[in-house]
Design an enzyme around this catalytic site. Structure first.
Site, PDB file in Angstrom:
ATOM      1  CE  LYS A 148     -33.184  47.077 -27.805  1.00  0.00           C
ATOM      2  NZ  LYS A 148     -33.714  48.162 -27.211  1.00  0.00           N
ATOM      3  N   GLY A 159     -34.505  47.162 -39.424  1.00  0.00           N
ATOM      4  CA  GLY A 159     -34.918  45.795 -39.961  1.00  0.00           C
ATOM      5  C   GLY A 159     -33.871  45.202 -40.691  1.00  0.00           C
ATOM      6  CD  GLU A 196     -45.380  45.005 -37.635  1.00  0.00           C
ATOM      7  OE1 GLU A 196     -45.296  45.754 -38.597  1.00  0.00           O
ATOM      8  OE2 GLU A 196     -46.046  45.039 -36.605  1.00  0.00           O
ATOM      9  CB  CYS A 219     -46.165  49.953 -38.337  1.00  0.00           C
ATOM     10  SG  CYS A 219     -46.805  48.695 -37.458  1.00  0.00           S
ATOM     11  CD  GLU A 232     -43.729  54.072 -40.822  1.00  0.00           C
ATOM     12  OE1 GLU A 232     -42.501  53.715 -40.879  1.00  0.00           O
ATOM     13  OE2 GLU A 232     -44.724  53.183 -40.417  1.00  0.00           O
TER      14      GLU A 232
HETATM   15  P1  ADP Z   1     -37.819  53.922 -34.230  1.00  0.00           P
HETATM   16  O1  ADP Z   1     -36.858  54.615 -35.142  1.00  0.00           O
HETATM   17  O2  ADP Z   1     -39.147  54.144 -34.284  1.00  0.00           O
HETATM   18  O3  ADP Z   1     -37.278  54.248 -32.787  1.00  0.00           O
HETATM   19  P2  ADP Z   1     -36.116  51.643 -34.188  1.00  0.00           P
HETATM   20  O4  ADP Z   1     -36.584  50.610 -35.362  1.00  0.00           O
HETATM   21  O5  ADP Z   1     -35.041  52.443 -34.121  1.00  0.00           O
HETATM   22  O6  ADP Z   1     -37.580  52.400 -34.334  1.00  0.00           O
HETATM   23  O7  ADP Z   1     -36.588  50.635 -32.861  1.00  0.00           O
HETATM   24  C1  ADP Z   1     -37.136  49.677 -32.511  1.00  0.00           C
HETATM   25  C2  ADP Z   1     -36.341  48.937 -31.600  1.00  0.00           C
HETATM   26  O8  ADP Z   1     -35.293  48.500 -32.247  1.00  0.00           O
HETATM   27  C3  ADP Z   1     -35.926  49.372 -30.352  1.00  0.00           C
HETATM   28  O9  ADP Z   1     -35.879  48.484 -29.484  1.00  0.00           O
HETATM   29  C4  ADP Z   1     -34.746  49.837 -30.676  1.00  0.00           C
HETATM   30  O10 ADP Z   1     -33.713  49.927 -29.551  1.00  0.00           O
HETATM   31  C5  ADP Z   1     -33.927  48.716 -31.384  1.00  0.00           C
HETATM   32  N1  ADP Z   1     -32.764  49.056 -32.221  1.00  0.00           N
HETATM   33  C6  ADP Z   1     -32.411  50.272 -32.945  1.00  0.00           C
HETATM   34  N2  ADP Z   1     -31.282  50.299 -33.501  1.00  0.00           N
HETATM   35  C7  ADP Z   1     -30.897  49.077 -33.511  1.00  0.00           C
HETATM   36  C8  ADP Z   1     -29.796  48.322 -33.965  1.00  0.00           C
HETATM   37  N3  ADP Z   1     -28.752  48.937 -34.793  1.00  0.00           N
HETATM   38  N4  ADP Z   1     -29.787  47.053 -33.860  1.00  0.00           N
HETATM   39  C9  ADP Z   1     -30.954  46.262 -33.067  1.00  0.00           C
HETATM   40  N5  ADP Z   1     -31.552  46.974 -32.514  1.00  0.00           N
HETATM   41  C10 ADP Z   1     -31.839  48.202 -32.736  1.00  0.00           C
END
Ligand code: ADP
Length: 481
Positions: free
Chosen positions: A177, A235, A253, A287, A384
């Site tokens: 994804k 995460g 990560e 990061c 961050e």
């Molecule tokens: P940022 O805050 O820098 O956008 P995220 O951690 O939100 O970084 O996003 C990294 C990835 O995780 C993206 O592919 C995003 O769609 C996905 N993501 C965000 N929220 C969720 C969630 N609740 N469950 C699974 N994947 C998620």
């Protein structure tokens, strides 16, 4: 420019989402629509996981010789190389990063990553183990199974390569994804995977949003492993979902707040150049960015003066222009978040030495920003920012420094600048981080592991270490009686 469209790749076919929904993707340098992409949700996740499961259990992928898998990975690398200019431009349009960086870093590293795992595919093996008694005991390294890979928007194509390379080398099948902000290069990569001859269902690509498509993957009972790169906050959610559903394996990560330490005995011009590279590369959306700058007291003023001058001379502009050194932040949300941190820095008493505001009238551009900070307790030192903002502090001596450099919930990376080899190596040992760069910064190679200590996550990507993430070890006992 013509608008682009993207669909979902499931079982080697391109589909609309079952809901029929599409979402818009923006060019962050112009704030204009770049195109629209099919929006996967739980129903599409089910279809993709089913395809990946079938490919894993029945398909030729796991059973073909590892050498043949390596050949396919080689073909992928060659096809990316053949289309590297087109891919670099697409990445720049979608992410806002300068074309010089997509061509000079993202694409070569992506190609090398596939090449590296192509070469490693037929070198994955178990061991024979001397055990008590009359037995032959050996281990098999088996693929982990169906893997969900959720990736971020800062290096869209490269993060896809870091994830797909080792997973494919080991014989896993994948549902990938991409981040909703930057799906286009992953989808173009999907076309190249098909051209390279990847069997049906081995890689499925689902653009979509985190809380819907991403969560459905992390919760899915038929996914054996989830690999995630993104924020520490998400995460933690992923780990919770993995625990609640089927205890799928997890590797993470996550964020960072790296100390970049400059000793008075360093080559200070090299340290200024490395500090700039460490924080302003990729608009600071990295990061492992060196966002906490520690400068030894005796050289503090002259170092910061040089840094300010150099930061102010960086060319911020049209990401497609070869002269541009810093492009646009990825999205309005990220742009606002960074500007919010800049205001917070000012309000909490940090002094702006350079930048400190947006650049240009249109597009999500921010000037390279250098803060001189009065204490370690500021929000901009602790959290961050994920933007082009470096916060400078000074230190007295090694003892003072060590504790302060490690005073963070993160532990992804660090930089050390000194001509004293012994001192640099000692500090490299004392810093709690997965990567330490001495007299350099932001160096990467497919062969060298990358990953975090503390809340920067766990598991090591790249190198042979990444094979651990995508394999299971089976111990086989044979009686010799
Ligand atoms: P940022 O805050 O820098 O956008 P995220 O951690 O939100 O970084 O996003 C990294 C990835 O995780 C993206 O592919 C995003 O769609 C996905 N993501 C965000 N929220 C969720 C969630 N609740 N469950 C699974 N994947 C998620």
């Amino acid at each position: 420019m013509a608008l682009r469209t993207g669909k979902l790749l499931i079982n080697n076919e391109w589909y609309e989402a079952q809901s029929g929904k599409y979402f818009d993707v923006i060019n962050p340098a112009t704030e204009e629509k770049l195109g629209s992409v099919a929006e996967a949700d739980a129903a599409d996740v089910n279809a993709a996981v089913k395809a990946a499961r079938r490919a894993f259990e029945e398909g030729p992928w796991k059973t073909m010789s590892a050498r043949e898998r390596g050949r396919i990975l080689h073909r992928i690398a060659m096809l990316i190389d053949k289309h590297k200019e087109e891919l670099a431009e697409l990445e720049t349009l979608n992410n806002g990063k300068p074309i010089n960086e997509t061509l000079g870093a993202d694409l070569p590293l992506t190609i090398e990553c596939f090449e590296y795992y192509a070469g490693l595919a037929d070198k994955i093996h178990g061991e024979t183990i001397p055990v008590n008694g009359n037995f032959l005991n050996y281990t098999l390294r088996e693929p982990a199974g169906v893997v969900a890979q959720i990736i971020p928007w800062n290096f869209p194509l490269l993060m896809a390569a870091w994830k797909l390379g080792p997973a494919l080398a080991t014989g896993c099948t994948v549902v990938l994804k991409p981040a909703e902000q930057t799906p286009f290069t992953a989808l173009r990569l999907g076309e190249l995977l098909l051209e390279a001859g990847l069997p049906q269902g081995v890689v499925n690509i689902l653009p979509g949003f985190g809380p819907t498509a991403g969560a459905a993957l992390a919760m899915h009972p038929d996914v054996d492993k989830v690999a995630f790169t993104g924020s520490t906050e998400v995460g933690k959610l992923i780990m919770g979902m993995a625990a609640k559903s089927n205890l799928k394996r997890v590797s993470l990560e996550l964020g960072g707040k790296a100390p970049n330490v400059v000793f008075a005995d360093a080559d200070l011009d090299a340290a200024v150049a490395g500090t700039l590279r460490g924080i302003f590369f990729n608009q600071g959306e990295v990061c492992c960015a060196g966002s906490r700058l520690f400068v030894e007291e005796s050289v503090r003023d002259s170092f910061l003066e040089k840094l300010k001058k150099e930061a102010e001379s960086l060319v911020v502009g049209d990401p497609l222009d070869r002269k541009t050194q810093m492009g646009a932040q990825v999205s309005d949300e990220q742009f606002q978040k960074i500007l919010g941190y800049i205001e917070k820095g000012k309000a909490e008493g940090a002094k702006v030495l350079a930048g400190g505001e947006r650049a240009r009238d249109k597009g999500y551009f921010i000037k390279p920003t250098v803060f001189d900070c009065p204490s370690d307790d500021l929000t901009i030192i602790k959290e961050e920012i994920f933007g082009p903002v470096v916060s400078a502090l000074s230190f007295k001596d090694m003892d003072d420094l060590k504790a302060r450099a490690n005073k963070t919930i993160y532990g992804l990376s660090a930089g050390v600048w000194s001509r004293d080899i012994g001192k640099a190596h000692r500090l490299a040992r004392d810093i709690k981080a997965g990567t330490v760069w001495v007299n350099c910064y932001n160096c990467f190679d497919a062969a060298s592991p990358f990953g975090g200590y503390k809340q920067s996550g766990f598991g090591r990507e790249l190198g042979e270490y990444a094979l651990e993430l995508y394999t299971q070890v089976k111990s086989v006992w044979v009686s010799l009686d």
